[in-house]
Design an enzyme around this catalytic site. Structure first.
Site, short mmCIF file in Angstrom:
data_model
loop_
_atom_site.label_atom_id
_atom_site.label_comp_id
_atom_site.label_asym_id
_atom_site.label_seq_id
_atom_site.Cartn_x
_atom_site.Cartn_y
_atom_site.Cartn_z
N GLU A 41 3.29 -2.58 -7.37
CA GLU A 41 4.01 -2.33 -6.11
C GLU A 41 5.49 -2.72 -6.25
O GLU A 41 5.81 -3.77 -6.80
CB GLU A 41 3.34 -3.14 -5.00
N LYS A 110 3.39 3.32 2.24
CA LYS A 110 2.37 2.34 2.61
C LYS A 110 2.14 2.33 4.12
O LYS A 110 3.08 2.19 4.90
CB LYS A 110 2.80 0.96 2.12
N CYS A 144 -1.62 -1.46 -2.31
CA CYS A 144 -2.01 -2.85 -2.08
C CYS A 144 -2.92 -3.06 -0.87
O CYS A 144 -4.10 -2.72 -0.91
CB CYS A 144 -0.75 -3.71 -1.99
#
Length: 262
Positions: A41, A110, A144
């Site tokens: 990330e 994200k 994530c």
């Protein structure tokens, strides 16, 4: 498709140095027969760099994309890399997939931000499923914390994702996510999951490594340790098809019972 996972925090704050790290890793991955290299990330900038996230953030079609496209072409493999994406006044925590011929295949923002730091720096994305076709596999992208929401991964399963690429910045003491949750997600959704973490200490965060390529049988095909490392394993379409036939979870769902979930 042989998949390489670059477990590294790179050089926080230095995009140029991180591109050099990525270039060197791409060379090693290509020499080992990889068709895809995935990073952690926010690999290109670093994670714990405070307001420099906004200062460094760049558009999805900016100079960074050109640089990654050049090295992908030169080494002959696709690259999925984490970076902060600027869209006007908005900054997203993103991952972009570029093919071996330099084509920008997919860009994901994200959707589930973690902690005060991310909420202060980023705007969440609104598109839960982003995919591209790569070497005979449907590759999906999330980041994530997204993988910790079962709805996210199930949405990818329903959309036909074969290999879910998850750049991550997993911190102590949440290592059970890498060790236990990710293999279970792969099994219950019948897909491969490439979970690629940062490593070492960065600012206030201690990243735990443990990157893995988990198979649809819930078994990690490769598992990194706690330090910087490049690990490789294969996502096998034939094994995936056989596993889905043996474990037909998607066919067995009783969707009429699930209305209360939404």
């Amino acid at each position: 498709m042989r998949t390489a996972l670059l477990q590294s925090s790179g050089r926080p704050g230095s995009v140029g140095e991180n591109l050099k790290v990525l270039d060197a890793a791409a060379g090693r991955a290509a020499a080992a027969g990889a068709g895809l290299l995935a990073t952690s990330e926010l690999f290109l900038t670093g994670y714990a760099i405070g307001d420099d996230i906004g200062r460094l953030a760049e558009a999805a079609d900016g100079d960074w994309a050109d640089a990654v496209a050049e090295l992908a072409c030169r080494h002959g493999l696709a690259v999925a890399y984490g970076y902060p994406e600027r869209d006007g006044e908005t900054v997203h925590n993103s991952v972009q997939l570029i093919s071996a011929d330099g084509t920008r295949l997919a860009n994901y923002r994200k959707t589930h931000l973690f902690g005060d730091f991310e909420h202060a720096q980023f705007t969440p994305g609104e598109q839960p499923v982003v995919q591209a076709e790569l070497n005979g596999l449907t590759v999906g992208l999330i980041i994530c914390y997204d993988v910790e929401f079962p709805e996210n991964v199930r949405a990818h399963a329903l959309a036909g994702t074969d290999l879910l690429v998850v750049p991550t910045a997993l911190m102590h003491p949440f290592q059970f996510v890498a060790e236990s949750l990710v293999p279970v997600r792969a099994f219950e959704n019948q897909m491969y999951i490439a979970y690629v973490n940062r490593a070492g200490t960065e600012g206030e965060f201690e990243f735990v490594g443990l990157s893995a390529l988990a198979g649809p049988d819930g078994v990690a095909r490769t598992r990194a340790g706690r330090s910087e490392e490049l690990v490789l394993a294969d996502a096998d379409p034939a094994f995936l098809a056989a596993s889905r036939e043996t474990n037909p979870y998607l066919e067995g769902r009783r969707t009429g019972l699930y209305g209360s979930l939404v």
